[in-house]
Design an enzyme around this catalytic site. Structure first.
Site, short mmCIF file in Angstrom:
data_model
loop_
_atom_site.label_atom_id
_atom_site.label_comp_id
_atom_site.label_asym_id
_atom_site.label_seq_id
_atom_site.Cartn_x
_atom_site.Cartn_y
_atom_site.Cartn_z
N HIS A 104 0.83 -1.39 0.02
CA HIS A 104 0.14 -0.11 -0.06
C HIS A 104 0.85 1.34 0.10
O HIS A 104 0.36 2.31 0.54
CB HIS A 104 -0.83 -0.16 1.15
CG HIS A 104 -1.77 -1.14 1.24
ND1 HIS A 104 -3.15 -1.07 0.69
CD2 HIS A 104 -1.86 -2.42 2.07
CE1 HIS A 104 -3.85 -2.35 0.47
NE2 HIS A 104 -3.12 -3.04 1.43
N ASN A 133 -10.28 -3.67 1.31
CA ASN A 133 -9.62 -3.50 -0.16
C ASN A 133 -11.05 -3.46 -0.96
O ASN A 133 -12.06 -3.68 -0.31
CB ASN A 133 -9.02 -4.82 -0.45
CG ASN A 133 -7.76 -4.87 0.38
OD1 ASN A 133 -6.90 -4.11 0.56
ND2 ASN A 133 -7.45 -6.23 0.82
N TYR A 148 0.42 -4.81 12.85
CA TYR A 148 0.11 -3.60 12.47
C TYR A 148 1.08 -2.24 13.26
O TYR A 148 1.63 -1.45 12.76
CB TYR A 148 -1.29 -2.88 12.04
CG TYR A 148 -1.62 -3.42 10.79
CD1 TYR A 148 -1.47 -4.58 10.14
CD2 TYR A 148 -2.76 -2.52 10.03
CE1 TYR A 148 -2.00 -5.22 9.25
CE2 TYR A 148 -3.34 -3.04 8.78
CZ TYR A 148 -2.92 -4.36 8.50
OH TYR A 148 -3.37 -4.66 7.29
#
Length: 689
Positions: free
Chosen positions: A74, A147, A361
């Site tokens: 990304h 997404n 993350y």
């Protein structure tokens, strides 16, 4: 893992010994041999992932830190501000703040992105698109990090580094950039049957959207809604564009990347700046344990969908994007999304990929932004009051005030600091979990082909042909014939016609044997019309762009008619001319051009109009970009309206009687009829002739 750097000095000055030979065992960075590199450690067959899984922790930790300084995936993105507006109270389903009352607005920041390319890649890569939404609720930030495709390549997060490594440019040569058309990617997915469903999606037109404004978004995973009484409802999140779905065709995508590599960014920027604010409806698929138990597939499997025909999508609110960023780096580049960011009333399930993302993350944001204090950046900070005892660290901008920086403490109320609140605070849904700690894949995850087949049969014939063409193109870039054959063998488990067409397109000497199935595919799943882009296109031309090619001497009234009709449809008109200074009309007026013909090819427009004089058309016929303007528009199935453009058509190789998608305004066709036909997006019959 095996260290690829032979002779690296060790801590004690000794030389690192690279593993070699035919029987090389995969190890951790500490040299411990890995027994299972396919599954994370979890509690029970369908239970949550465990923190003690040191191999997964090391593997994902290293992966999260291997890019300096851009995102590993990304990397190329575009962010904008907006708001979410709730339709009706959902308090019976969830205590989540955005859904408590009709009309409540919650600030939002949305970042769209490609996945495989680096920051400098182009917008129209064949790729998954990120659709990440940060909602600044009154009870903290909620990040729905999704997404434009509702499934993913893998079921277990321990394979995420392998999948991304395989899809990215090959490490010994640094190319191809932003493409999966190479051996490494197809080698990996051909050995990973669970990827098959996702392959059908990324080889479809979903992977080359016309713009961010005309694509869907999905939360991918199954989540929970939890109400004030603690009752749980399973949910899958959908973002549906109010203007319908639209994609480009592959040849068009290639040419757009050459004409404007920032095509998606520019489109979103222009729409918002002009006041044409893009909107999506947030929809929820809601279901309970009873449905989960009888559904043909496991709701925790991220490679599966729940067809909308089985569980309808309930619209619950709208997302409106109405403000561009003030500074690209400060906001778009520094925004940090974390799937673990949820608010009271939203909760996780034991989807293994979601569990891994929650774990991963924070590492990613720490590496990319350089500090655990990335939440102090304005784009990441909550809009509601917040108070913690977290302190210091690199670039700390907010620290606890006073003497007290711990709890529990016995200081007076005026200085003791924040306290937990069992009534208002987040509480995890108390799901009962049992089972041994094991690295395993649930048996209910074993069907890898049935939904891929369902996706294929749900497409129109032209969409199916595009899927075939995409497989052939991508696999033709693989040097190793056995990889091509292995993919075709897997496709035989999806649909025999698909496999045969791909094999024929590749010129395989013989049709490979079907790949071995862990579970026999279901071949009678009904088509799902919701999966087709063509069947879910727009009902107007609003927001689309019409390119009008003009020449000197153009009929001023004819141009005004086209301009006024396009504006009435809330579409965008862009003038293209031989010179950027524009043209003179037949009444002596002047039409300023937005683009010079070689800077405004027809691939940039949804439909085109040519308004010329006989002399002007003859002049255009001598210009290669003008001939391409017409021939490309025709080849890409676009609707074309024209006046006095016969010689240009002939020069572009379009002779004889043209099809019904080409409309002669001088021979009785009306501008209204032309724009009405443009609602169909393309003249699809042209591809079937």
């Amino acid at each position: 893992m095996t260290d690829n750097v032979a002779g690296r000095p060790g801590n004690g000055g000794e030389t690192h010994q690279e593993a070699s030979g035919d029987d090389v065992r995969l190890t951790t960075q500490q040299g411990v041999v890995v027994g299972d590199d396919q599954n994370t450690l979890r509690a029970g067959e369908r239970g949550p992932a465990l923190l003690e899984d040191f191999h997964f922790r090391e593997k994902i930790f290293h992966f999260d830190h291997e890019r300096i300084p851009e995102r590993v995936v990304h990397a190329r993105g575009f962010g904008v501000h907006g708001y979410f507006e709730n339709y009706d109270s959902l308090s019976d389903l969830t205590r989540a703040d955005p859904f408590q009352e009709a009309g409540r607005r919650t600030e939002a920041f949305v970042r769209f992105s490609t996945v495989a390319g680096n920051k400098g890649s182009f917008d129209l890569a064949r790729d998954v698109r990120g659709f990440a939404v940060k909602l600044y609720t009154r009870e903290g930030n909620w990040d729905l990090v999704g997404n434009n495709i509702p499934v993913f390549f893998i079921q277990d997060p321990i394979k995420f580094p392998d999948m991304v490594h395989a899809a990215k440019q090959e490490p010994d040569r640094g190319f191809p950039q932003a493409q999966t058309a190479h051996d490494n990617f197809w080698d990996f997915v051909s050995l990973t049957p669970e990827s098959t469903h996702m392959l059908l999606w990324i080889m479809s037109d979903r992977a080359i959207p016309r713009s961010f404004r005309f694509m869907e978004g999905f939360g991918v995973h199954t989540f929970r809604l939890v109400n004030a009484e603690g009752r749980s409802t399973f949910v899958k999140f959908h973002w549906k564009p109010k203007q319908g779905l639209q994609s480009v065709v592959w040849n068009e995508a290639l040419k757009i990347n050459g004409a404007d590599p920032d095509f998606h960014r520019r489109d979103l920027w222009d729409a918002i700046q002009s006041g044409d604010y893009p909107e999506w409806e947030l929809g929820m698929q809601l279901f309970d344990d009873d449905f989960a138990d009888r559904f043909a597939f496991d709701i925790l499997d991220p490679t599966k969908i729940i067809p909308e025909e089985e569980v309808p999508v309930r619209p619950v609110g709208k997302l409106v994007l109405n403000r561009v960023v003030d500074n690209f780096f400060a906001e778009t580049e520094q925004v940090a999304f974390c799937t673990q960011n949820i608010v009271p009333g939203i909760d996780f399930t034991n989807d293994p990929l979601l569990q891994g993302r929650n774990f991963s993350y924070l590492d990613t944001q720490l590496k990319r932004l350089g500090s655990p204090n990335f939440t102090h950046l304005p784009v990441n900070a909550p809009k509601c009051p917040f108070a913690t005892f977290q302190q210091d660290g690199h670039m700390a901008m907010v620290n606890p005030k006073g003497r007290v920086n711990y709890e529990p403490n016995s200081w007076p109320d005026d200085i003791k600091g924040p306290r937990e609140d069992p009534e208002r605070g987040f509480t995890t849904y108390p799901e009962t979990i049992s089972g041994p700690e094991r690295r395993l894949r649930a048996e209910s995850f074993a069907d890898h082909y049935s939904q891929a087949r369902q996706f294929f049969v749900s497409q129109t014939s032209i969409e199916q042909q595009h899927i075939v063409d995409a497989f052939v193109f991508e696999l033709s870039k693989c040097d190793r014939v056995e990889i091509r054959a292995r993919v075709v063998g897997a496709l035989r488990n999806v649909h025999e016609d698909l496999a045969t067409a791909v094999a024929d397109g590749l010129g395989l000497a013989e049709l490979p044997e079907p790949a071995r199935c862990a579970r026999e595919p279901i071949t009678d799943l009904p088509p799902s019309p919701a999966l087709s882009i063509v069947r879910n296109g727009p009902d107007s031309v609003a927001g689309r762009k019409i390119g009008v090619l003009v020449t000197d001497g153009v009929d001023a009234k004819a141009f005004a008619e086209v301009r006024d009709a396009v504006q009435a449809e809330q579409a965008i008109l862009e003038v293209v001319a031989p010179k950027v200074g524009g043209v003179t009309t037949d009444d002596g007026g002047r039409i300023e051009a937005d683009q010079k013909i070689d800077g405004g090819p027809s691939v940039l427009y949804d439909a085109v109009v040519i308004l010329a004089t006989d002399a002007g058309a003859a002049e255009l016929a001598t210009l290669p970009p003008a001939r391409d303007f017409v021939s490309d528009a025709y080849a890409h199935g676009k609707f074309i309206a024209h006046r006095n453009a016969g010689s240009l058509f002939a020069a572009a190789g379009l002779t004889g009687e043209l099809d019904a998608g080409v409309m002669d305004l001088a021979a009785g066709a009306s501008v209204a009829d032309f724009l009405g036909r443009c609602r169909e997006v393309r003249y699809w019959a042209r591809f079937e002739s």
